[in-house]
Enzyme design. Structure first.
Site, PDB file in Angstrom:
ATOM      1  N   HIS A 174      -9.810  37.189   9.426  1.00  0.00           N
ATOM      2  CA  HIS A 174      -9.104  37.993   8.459  1.00  0.00           C
ATOM      3  C   HIS A 174      -7.795  38.530   9.015  1.00  0.00           C
ATOM      4  O   HIS A 174      -6.797  38.583   8.318  1.00  0.00           O
ATOM      5  CB  HIS A 174      -9.916  39.141   7.875  1.00  0.00           C
ATOM      6  CG  HIS A 174      -9.231  39.654   6.635  1.00  0.00           C
ATOM      7  ND1 HIS A 174      -9.225  38.958   5.460  1.00  0.00           N
ATOM      8  CD2 HIS A 174      -8.434  40.712   6.432  1.00  0.00           C
ATOM      9  CE1 HIS A 174      -8.486  39.583   4.578  1.00  0.00           C
ATOM     10  NE2 HIS A 174      -7.979  40.647   5.128  1.00  0.00           N
TER      11      HIS A 174
ATOM     12  N   HIS B  28      -7.298  33.161  -5.181  1.00  0.00           N
ATOM     13  CA  HIS B  28      -6.782  34.398  -4.589  1.00  0.00           C
ATOM     14  C   HIS B  28      -5.792  34.106  -3.463  1.00  0.00           C
ATOM     15  O   HIS B  28      -4.679  34.620  -3.449  1.00  0.00           O
ATOM     16  CB  HIS B  28      -7.951  35.245  -4.082  1.00  0.00           C
ATOM     17  CG  HIS B  28      -7.577  36.252  -3.047  1.00  0.00           C
ATOM     18  ND1 HIS B  28      -6.912  37.418  -3.350  1.00  0.00           N
ATOM     19  CD2 HIS B  28      -7.743  36.269  -1.705  1.00  0.00           C
ATOM     20  CE1 HIS B  28      -6.704  38.105  -2.237  1.00  0.00           C
ATOM     21  NE2 HIS B  28      -7.191  37.420  -1.232  1.00  0.00           N
ATOM     22  N   PHE B  29      -6.194  33.246  -2.518  1.00  0.00           N
ATOM     23  CA  PHE B  29      -5.300  33.145  -1.346  1.00  0.00           C
ATOM     24  C   PHE B  29      -4.119  32.208  -1.577  1.00  0.00           C
ATOM     25  O   PHE B  29      -3.208  32.171  -0.753  1.00  0.00           O
ATOM     26  CB  PHE B  29      -6.063  32.875  -0.043  1.00  0.00           C
ATOM     27  CG  PHE B  29      -6.767  31.560   0.094  1.00  0.00           C
ATOM     28  CD1 PHE B  29      -6.072  30.381   0.121  1.00  0.00           C
ATOM     29  CD2 PHE B  29      -8.144  31.525   0.270  1.00  0.00           C
ATOM     30  CE1 PHE B  29      -6.719  29.185   0.285  1.00  0.00           C
ATOM     31  CE2 PHE B  29      -8.808  30.329   0.434  1.00  0.00           C
ATOM     32  CZ  PHE B  29      -8.095  29.153   0.447  1.00  0.00           C
ATOM     33  N   HIS B  30      -4.126  31.497  -2.708  1.00  0.00           N
ATOM     34  CA  HIS B  30      -2.867  30.815  -3.032  1.00  0.00           C
ATOM     35  C   HIS B  30      -1.835  31.804  -3.572  1.00  0.00           C
ATOM     36  O   HIS B  30      -0.640  31.515  -3.567  1.00  0.00           O
ATOM     37  CB  HIS B  30      -3.107  29.651  -3.999  1.00  0.00           C
ATOM     38  CG  HIS B  30      -3.571  28.408  -3.294  1.00  0.00           C
ATOM     39  ND1 HIS B  30      -4.872  28.194  -2.949  1.00  0.00           N
ATOM     40  CD2 HIS B  30      -2.881  27.332  -2.822  1.00  0.00           C
ATOM     41  CE1 HIS B  30      -4.978  27.035  -2.310  1.00  0.00           C
ATOM     42  NE2 HIS B  30      -3.777  26.494  -2.213  1.00  0.00           N
TER      43      HIS B  30
ATOM     44  N   TYR C  62      -3.215  38.653   8.101  1.00  0.00           N
ATOM     45  CA  TYR C  62      -2.152  39.651   8.314  1.00  0.00           C
ATOM     46  C   TYR C  62      -1.097  39.136   9.276  1.00  0.00           C
ATOM     47  O   TYR C  62       0.056  39.544   9.212  1.00  0.00           O
ATOM     48  CB  TYR C  62      -2.742  40.982   8.772  1.00  0.00           C
ATOM     49  CG  TYR C  62      -3.588  41.605   7.691  1.00  0.00           C
ATOM     50  CD1 TYR C  62      -3.018  41.930   6.461  1.00  0.00           C
ATOM     51  CD2 TYR C  62      -4.940  41.804   7.852  1.00  0.00           C
ATOM     52  CE1 TYR C  62      -3.779  42.437   5.449  1.00  0.00           C
ATOM     53  CE2 TYR C  62      -5.721  42.324   6.835  1.00  0.00           C
ATOM     54  CZ  TYR C  62      -5.128  42.645   5.632  1.00  0.00           C
ATOM     55  OH  TYR C  62      -5.882  43.135   4.608  1.00  0.00           O
TER      56      TYR C  62
END
Lengths: 172, 186, 558
Positions: free
Chosen positions: C228, C379-381, C232
């Site tokens: 995760h 979501h992560f696109h 960041y």
């Protein structure tokens, strides 16, 4: 340090929002019994034969004077056992506890469109309990990549009326 | 002058881009929001209809089913499987004859396989696609599939009679149920 | 005078990193296009469904790990050099980390692409999360380890520059570009402990056959220790652009220097102890630790919300400088005809949307509805695929002229590009989220099942598939536009002494208002380690107490 008064307000608002999100989750946990999987037990993935997983299927148990069911599921490349060759049949409005583990690689066990969703990790036993509220069929999807035929791995849960529940399919 | 022209054409381009590039996304998201709210408020308990029609009712053949059931020379499917390894996908079919009949006169051949991708694997006389002489009453065949593909239907023919002129042929179309796909641990 | 003329050596390093990044972007993007058509069954002629997973691995590794890491390295070389006014201290060292990372990347890529060669034993169809017991060729893991070591050396390079600068400037505050770089790298050091332990300690020996068994949960947990925080690591450089450069692009100045620093400090502290929020559905980790991770995750909403405020405030300031008026009318005065600005602004808007679906992911029990469904890539696109990738593309339009000394070519195409990306991504991601709610899984070549149909809350499965395929196609066109503009400008842009306005104005609320404690790197680094120990020491101890490789599973080729 200089913080603009709008910015101070915004930061306070952010904390309220964060507290609200956490409260939502806690409310789900406490009031709606929406739990997540925790630490149940480890198991030797290479020797499932001598465990209940060696004879996977639906079992009847009595807990607190109530008849409940336990379902032991092995996820293998590329099937749910039981679930793929024959559906997992359980009665409606009854507590059903699933135990899921994998002898080979990581798999997923997701009852499509519901929040019954767990990883099947070799060496770990996932345990979760539910009550199916309506008579219908559900699809089970392997939702963790498990190898070249991952996309054919599927199964089925058949929720039947209590009167039609066939106990001859139970395992000992 | 030129500068002005290019300025105004840029302005027009930006206008179009904003309409298409922002307008459509905003529209899509508003429709989603509307539908979500609509479903939540007005259709909270949708009838359990249509859910039974999710699987076509034509039941396919699987392990344990009988081919040519209406013939005296019925055969049983005792193995039906796709074995998968990282290198290849292999279709395995095993047949057993049910009754002891004059076996020396029986030939069974898989004429073709229809795959999920609608590709067709044709049979060919000189390869393993032919089940001959069910003498020990069992036959077994393997086919290498295109990687990732699965058969959905077989065409199987049965020949009876030793002499060519007296050959008696029946063909059967065998739609398959979901074939077990397993990891090939060789 | 632009960057190239002042710091020719650093410019060369940054350009080399960008070349690698853009090649990875091109290949990974192409794979994404093939996947979008294959998965949706619009066209399955490029590859078969077995090969899909090789492409998927390539897409994840090349974009999420390689494109990002190399672009970030180039961006940080630019920022550190510029803000400290120093060329790299030792070019041999600098080039050695670049080449180490490149060799590692080539090894990992060869291992992955080997899967497309029939009967090849060099394979790595393990996806970018490479969970054992699925096993890749050792070359894959060794390659990744080299990229990791190279990135550590790159960080050391920037700390080296900083120490030299500090010796000359004992009383200065850390310049903001360098501050953001160093804190990002500190976070990177904390989180990559997990990855190093996993890859070097477990997976390399196991893939070489030195040990046969592996406990799947342990490497999985170590992966998410890293997994995760790595988001960041991608995101903070985008923040770096939004804080340091975007205000300038919109015609204004950064709103607050101190808030910028606070945000980076919070990210250093909280990025790593949140890893279990990827493991809510895992057995073997107790609910208490999952809860701790959830609370930490939701607290991370704070720095992102502050960022939202600061960025919007800076943009509003810029718009008002340009003559903007009213409560909302100023938005129209922003430079909507500047590709660099538009890309960054859209990236920010999409990040807000991605943040909202991220809140669902983070909320433990709600998460189970969408865990491992196509909602998650949806979501992560938005986050890495747009907030990060589109920011990087947009800022390239501003950085490339500084690094090459050439003006940007094809400005019209460059302007169309971010609008196209925004449109394509909205279509694709919207449908992915909706399909995820129906339970459609992620990471699958053929999300069609024989025994049942998915029941969408509204709409139809067919309509969602088309929306994904069309969105993916528009994204591909946008990517081609970007690459075309970059290549054309790089090779044939008009040479100029000042190819772009590269002046960055001082913040509105400057460093003189910023508490000195925020620059205390030792303090924050130690605190970050303490929080990680609190989150991870006990669960990891429980996993290794019964033997590091036990309960052990046997490897399976991928």
């Amino acid at each position: 340090m200089h913080i603009h008064k709008f910015e101070q307000f915004w930061i306070k608002l952010s904390f309220v929002l964060i507290a609200f999100f956490i409260a939502t989750v806690v409310y789900g946990f406490v009031a709606m019994d929406l739990k997540v999987i925790g630490d149940h037990a480890t198991i030797d993935p290479q020797n499932l034969e001598d465990t209940p997983f060696g004879n996977p299927g639906v079992r009847e148990v009595t807990r607190n004077g109530q008849t409940e069911y336990e379902v032991y599921v092995q996820t293998i490349q590329f099937a749910f056992n039981p679930g793929t060759a024959q559906p997992i049949e359980v009665p409606v409005d009854t507590r059903v506890t699933f135990y899921v583990t994998s002898p080979d690689v990581l798999h997923g066990f997701d009852v499509a469109g519901t929040n019954l969703n767990t990883m099947a990790i070799p060496g770990q036993v996932a345990k979760f309990t539910t009550i199916f509220p309506e008579v219908r069929e559900y699809g089970i999807v392997c939702n963790e990549y498990c190898g070249p035929a991952h996309h054919v791995m599927e199964g089925k849960i058949k929720v039947v009326p209590k009167s039609e529940f066939d106990i001859s399919n139970l395992v000992e | 002058m030129n500068e002005e022209q290019s300025n105004s054409s840029t302005k027009r381009l930006v206008k179009i881009l904003v309409i298409v590039g922002i307008g459509i996304p905003v529209l899509v998201e508003l429709m989603t929001l509307f539908n979500l709210i609509n479903v939540q408020i007005f259709e909270d308990e949708e009838d359990v209809n249509g859910q039974d029609s999710n699987v076509a009712d034509v039941r396919g053949f699987g392990e344990g089913d009988t081919l040519f059931a209406d013939q005296e020379t019925a055969v049983l499917i005792d193995q039906l499987r796709v074995k998968v390894s990282t290198q290849e996908w292999r279709f395995v079919l095993g047949l057993t004859s049910v009754d002891s009949i004059s076996q020396d006169k029986l030939q069974i051949q898989v004429d073709s396989l229809i795959l999920q991708s609608d590709k067709v694997l044709m049979s060919n006389d000189s390869n393993i696609w032919k089940f001959q002489q069910l003498v020990p009453a069992q036959a077994y065949g393997e086919w290498i599939l295109p990687n990732g593909d699965i058969p959905t239907k077989l065409f199987i023919s049965m020949y009876q009679g030793a002499a060519a002129d007296s050959t008696y042929q029946i063909s059967q179309e065998v739609p398959l149920e979901k074939i077990p796909v397993r990891y090939n641990q060789e | 005078m632009t960057f190239l003329h002042k710091y020719p050596k650093a410019a060369k390093v940054a350009k080399a990193n960008f070349i690698v990044a853009f090649i990875a972007l091109a290949i990974g993007g192409l794979f994404g296009f093939v996947q979008a058509l294959h998965r949706t069954n619009v066209f399955r002629g490029f590859i078969n469904s077995g090969e899909y997973y090789t492409l998927l691995t390539g897409h994840g590794v090349l974009l999420a790990l390689i494109f990002t890491t190399f672009f970030i390295a180039g961006l940080f070389v630019w920022g550190v050099t510029r803000s400290l006014d120093r060329e790299p201290e030792n070019l041999t060292f600098t080039w050695s980390w670049f080449w180490l990372m490149t060799i590692g990347l080539v090894m990992a890529t060869v291992a992955i692409l080997g899967g497309l060669v029939p009967d090849s034993s060099i394979r790595a169809a393990v996806l970018y999360t490479f969970y054992p017991p699925l096993q890749a060729h050792p070359m894959f893991y060794i390659g990744l380890a080299l990229v990791l070591i190279g990135s550590w050396m790159a960080g050391a390079d920037w700390f080296w520059s900083y120490r030299k600068w500090r010796a000359d400037n004992p009383n200065e505050r850390i310049p903001i570009l360098t501050f953001m770089t160093l804190f990002t790298m500190l976070m990177w050091y904390v989180c990559t402990i997990g990855l190093a332990l996993e890859v070097v300690g477990l997976l390399i020996p196991w893939s070489l056959g030195w040990v046969t068994e592996i406990e799947p949960l342990l490497p999985r947990t170590l992966f998410w220790f890293f997994g995760h925080a790595v988001v960041y690591f991608w995101l903070l450089p985008a923040y770096y652009v939004w804080y340091a450069i975007l205000p300038k692009l919109s015609g204004g100045r950064l709103f607050s220097d101190s808030m910028t620093r606070i945000v980076f400090v919070i990210f250093l502290l909280l990025s790593t102890p949140v890893g279990y929020h990827h493991q809510y559905a895992d057995a073997g980790i107790s609910v208490g630790f999952k809860f701790y991770a959830m609370a930490t995750t939701l607290l991370l909403l704070l720095p992102s919300l502050i960022t939202l405020f600061t960025v919007v405030a800076s943009m509003e300031h810029g718009a008002r400088q340009r003559g903007g008026k009213g409560y909302l009318k100023w938005i129209g005065k922003l430079p909507w005809d500047s590709p660099a600005f538009v890309g960054c602004a859209f990236a920010g808007i999409m990040f807000a949307a991605g943040g909202f679906s991220g809140m669902i992911n983070a909320s433990m029990n709600i998460n189970l509805l969408i865990h491992n469904t196509i909602w998650v890539p949806g979501h992560f696109h938005l986050t890495v695929g747009t907030a990060v990738a589109l920011t990087f593309m947009a800022i390239t339009y501003w950085l490339l002229p500084q690094l090459t000394g050439r003006k940007l070519k094809h400005k019209t195409l460059a302007l169309i590009q971010p609008y196209a990306w925004f449109l394509g991504m909205t279509l694709m991601s919207n449908a992915m989220h909706r399909a995820g709610l129906a339970g459609v899984p992620r990471r699958t070549a053929e999300p069609e099942y024989m025994g049942f149909d998915f029941e969408p809350i509204f709409g139809t499965m067919a309509e969602m598939k088309w929306q994904i395929a069309i969105g993916g196609t528009i994204l591909t066109i946008s990517l081609i536009l970007f690459l075309w503009v970059v290549v054309a400008s790089w090779l044939a842009g008009e040479k100029s002494d000042k190819p772009v306005d590269d002046h960055i104005p001082e913040p509105l609320s400057g460093v003189e208002h910023t508490p000195a404690i925020l620059d205390n790197m030792k303090l924050w680094f130690t605190l970050a380690l303490v929080l990680v120990v609190l989150a991870y020491a006990f669960p990891l101890w429980e996993m290794v107490a019964d033997g590091i490789f036990s309960p052990g599973a046997l490897p399976r080729p991928s």
